[in-house]
Write a protein that holds these residues in place. Sequence first.
Motif, PDB file in Angstrom:
ATOM      1  N   PHE A 165      37.483  -7.302  23.808  1.00 39.79           N
ATOM      2  CA  PHE A 165      36.745  -6.684  22.697  1.00 39.79           C
ATOM      3  C   PHE A 165      35.830  -5.567  23.204  1.00 39.79           C
ATOM      4  O   PHE A 165      35.686  -4.535  22.551  1.00 39.79           O
TER       5      PHE A 165
ATOM      6  N   ARG B 106      35.874  -1.741  21.970  1.00 40.20           N
ATOM      7  CA  ARG B 106      34.733  -0.981  21.447  1.00 40.20           C
ATOM      8  C   ARG B 106      34.612   0.378  22.130  1.00 40.20           C
ATOM      9  O   ARG B 106      34.092   1.327  21.566  1.00 40.20           O
TER      10      ARG B 106
ATOM     11  N   GLU C 222      30.145  -7.332  29.554  1.00 40.62           N
ATOM     12  CA  GLU C 222      30.581  -7.305  28.146  1.00 40.62           C
ATOM     13  C   GLU C 222      29.556  -7.950  27.223  1.00 40.62           C
ATOM     14  O   GLU C 222      29.706  -7.922  26.010  1.00 40.62           O
ATOM     15  N   LYS C 223      28.500  -8.560  27.794  1.00 38.98           N
ATOM     16  CA  LYS C 223      27.483  -9.231  26.982  1.00 38.98           C
ATOM     17  C   LYS C 223      26.096  -8.719  27.311  1.00 38.98           C
ATOM     18  O   LYS C 223      25.103  -9.370  27.017  1.00 38.98           O
TER      19      LYS C 223
ATOM     20  N   GLU D 218      19.985 -13.461  22.232  1.00 40.14           N
ATOM     21  CA  GLU D 218      21.168 -14.256  21.958  1.00 40.14           C
ATOM     22  C   GLU D 218      21.137 -14.567  20.483  1.00 40.14           C
ATOM     23  O   GLU D 218      20.102 -14.412  19.843  1.00 40.14           O
TER      24      GLU D 218
ATOM     25  N   ARG E 274      35.582 -14.653  15.825  1.00 36.98           N
ATOM     26  CA  ARG E 274      36.355 -13.501  16.259  1.00 36.98           C
ATOM     27  C   ARG E 274      35.746 -12.187  15.751  1.00 36.98           C
ATOM     28  O   ARG E 274      35.617 -11.222  16.493  1.00 36.98           O
TER      29      ARG E 274
ATOM     30  N   ALA F 144      32.448 -11.610  17.682  1.00 37.23           N
ATOM     31  CA  ALA F 144      32.696 -11.249  19.083  1.00 37.23           C
ATOM     32  C   ALA F 144      33.219  -9.821  19.205  1.00 37.23           C
ATOM     33  O   ALA F 144      32.927  -9.121  20.171  1.00 37.23           O
ATOM     34  N   ARG F 145      33.978  -9.388  18.214  1.00 39.04           N
ATOM     35  CA  ARG F 145      34.521  -8.039  18.243  1.00 39.04           C
ATOM     36  C   ARG F 145      33.409  -6.997  18.238  1.00 39.04           C
ATOM     37  O   ARG F 145      33.510  -5.953  18.860  1.00 39.04           O
TER      38      ARG F 145
ATOM     39  N   LEU G  45      29.768  -7.764  18.642  1.00 40.46           N
ATOM     40  CA  LEU G  45      28.484  -8.083  19.258  1.00 40.46           C
ATOM     41  C   LEU G  45      28.543  -7.955  20.779  1.00 40.46           C
ATOM     42  O   LEU G  45      29.454  -8.486  21.407  1.00 40.46           O
ATOM     43  N   ASP G  46      27.544  -7.258  21.376  1.00 42.41           N
ATOM     44  CA  ASP G  46      27.545  -7.132  22.839  1.00 42.41           C
ATOM     45  C   ASP G  46      26.409  -7.928  23.481  1.00 42.41           C
ATOM     46  O   ASP G  46      25.959  -7.617  24.569  1.00 42.41           O
ATOM     47  N   ILE G  47      25.946  -8.974  22.766  1.00 41.34           N
ATOM     48  CA  ILE G  47      25.046  -9.948  23.396  1.00 41.34           C
ATOM     49  C   ILE G  47      25.667 -11.332  23.195  1.00 41.34           C
ATOM     50  O   ILE G  47      26.554 -11.487  22.353  1.00 41.34           O
ATOM     51  N   PRO G  48      25.228 -12.336  23.949  1.00 40.63           N
ATOM     52  CA  PRO G  48      25.878 -13.654  23.869  1.00 40.63           C
ATOM     53  C   PRO G  48      25.571 -14.382  22.560  1.00 40.63           C
ATOM     54  O   PRO G  48      24.510 -14.172  21.973  1.00 40.63           O
ATOM     55  N   PHE G  49      26.490 -15.218  22.147  1.00 45.90           N
ATOM     56  CA  PHE G  49      26.206 -16.066  20.988  1.00 45.90           C
ATOM     57  C   PHE G  49      26.810 -17.461  21.129  1.00 45.90           C
ATOM     58  O   PHE G  49      27.825 -17.664  21.789  1.00 45.90           O
TER      59      PHE G  49
ATOM     60  N   LEU H 194      36.007 -20.830  21.963  1.00 42.07           N
ATOM     61  CA  LEU H 194      35.812 -20.058  23.201  1.00 42.07           C
ATOM     62  C   LEU H 194      36.892 -18.995  23.350  1.00 42.07           C
ATOM     63  O   LEU H 194      36.614 -17.856  23.723  1.00 42.07           O
TER      64      LEU H 194
ATOM     65  N   ASN I 211      38.354 -17.434  21.156  1.00 46.52           N
ATOM     66  CA  ASN I 211      38.168 -16.338  20.207  1.00 46.52           C
ATOM     67  C   ASN I 211      36.886 -15.563  20.425  1.00 46.52           C
ATOM     68  O   ASN I 211      36.554 -14.687  19.640  1.00 46.52           O
ATOM     69  N   GLY I 212      36.160 -15.893  21.490  1.00 41.95           N
ATOM     70  CA  GLY I 212      35.051 -15.029  21.880  1.00 41.95           C
ATOM     71  C   GLY I 212      33.662 -15.634  21.823  1.00 41.95           C
ATOM     72  O   GLY I 212      32.694 -14.945  22.134  1.00 41.95           O
TER      73      GLY I 212
ATOM     74  N   ASP J  64      30.526 -17.463  23.267  1.00 39.41           N
ATOM     75  CA  ASP J  64      30.085 -17.599  24.651  1.00 39.41           C
ATOM     76  C   ASP J  64      29.721 -19.041  24.968  1.00 39.41           C
ATOM     77  O   ASP J  64      29.935 -19.518  26.069  1.00 39.41           O
ATOM     78  N   LYS J  65      29.121 -19.710  23.983  1.00 32.89           N
ATOM     79  CA  LYS J  65      28.740 -21.106  24.175  1.00 32.89           C
ATOM     80  C   LYS J  65      29.022 -21.855  22.888  1.00 32.89           C
ATOM     81  O   LYS J  65      29.054 -21.273  21.815  1.00 32.89           O
TER      82      LYS J  65
END
Lengths: 196, 252
Positions: free
Chosen positions: A18, A22, A180-181, B46, B67, B70-71, B73-77, B93, B95-96, B98-99
């Motif tokens: 992803f 982007r 990526e995060k 987060e 999904r 995740a497509r 967002l560039d921070i963890p979730f 997991l 599908n993207g 992080d936790k």
Amino acid sequence: MEIAVINYKGGNVQSVLFALERLGVRATLTADHELIRSADKILFPGEGEAASAMRELRAQGLHELLPTLTQPFLGICLGMQLLGRHSEEGGGTQMLGILPFDVVRFSAAAEYKVPHMGWNTLQELRSPLFEGLREEDYVYFVHSYYAPVGEYTIAQATYPAPFSAAVQHRNFAAVQFHTEKSGPVGTRILENFLKL
Amino acid sequence: MLTKRIIPCLDVKDGRTVKGVRFEGLRDAGDPVALASRYAREGADELVFLDITATNQKRATLVALVRDVARELDIPFTVGGGIGTVADVEALLLNGADKVSINSAALARPELIDELAARFGSQCIVVAADARYHEPEGWQIYTRAGTHNTGFDAVQWCREAADRGAGEILLTSMSNDGTKDGFALDITGAVSRAVSVPVVASGGAGSMQDFTRVFQQAHADAGLAASIFHFGEIGIRELKEHLRADGIPVRL
């Protein structure tokens, strides 16, 4: 430009795909030796456990292929640790041996929880990968094992002692944090890699 | 230096954000992707998505939501809410996410934590623990949205969860949740001392000072809140500036 993302069931691969999407670049998730060899750039992401990752790499013959690659290569998180010689994880695991470091576990202490999880700062940046970044920029880490600082270190972070936040040897670069995060900072590093 | 994390929590139902989020300039506050991106830009470290859907279609909606998020967002979730099996976790997991956070299923069968940690690594397995205080037993763990007392001691359960391989504890004080009187400093501190993994404090945040206290006095690694962020009572950036002025390391 053909970008191959190494598929070894290393988890978290979707986030990397992803992130590339982007940036408007197309990448192929693959374990196919021919596709990997002919790609312009290689991404080697990973999350999870070292011993099972090595088992999967061996099962696909990638442990022999990866060290022979000559195009720009970026490992991420476990994908960085796997480039070392050995890891304490999994009761002691032989890694790919592309870089001369041994991966060890953080020791938990009162104020230093393990995993090292969250946003931490980068120091001693020395690579074109970090162009446009400043010392003390924040990136996102999640890991319980780390590579010590050595001559291959191209960025450091501290928890509580300095460790390798990024490493490089020849065409093989790798970062311990998740590009990526890591918000705009991580995106910039990926862009820099794509420009190499 | 590793920073303390600020985590907005979004309740989702049938793939939509709920809880009357009020955000100026956000056309559709029910769109989890738009809301998540907004929080990321404001400096959230987060995000947590808590699925409160109670239907059989739940799984499919949640995976699609993960999904979509995740497509963009560039921070963890982290994703939680009714997750019960290895297959559930794997789908999220892959599908993207992080936790993934598990709660009732871990209490019903604690071995699930070992299985998930072995399969996916501790770093992506969060155990969410809902604690409530009452005399004379002290802090006990509740399930079913805080209605059912398991009889488990909160500190003991969190320690067991960490020993079994949880990579993080998300500790919610049901006694403080919704009060805006501040986080439960005593139990958060006790759990933080008892486990060697990060602890996210949740429940009771009403002011910026509440975050300062939970970091300084209870040694939480992260602070989670919902309504104060959604209703715009506290901005993420002003909160982080406040914390920095109090000497707490934050990402600004």
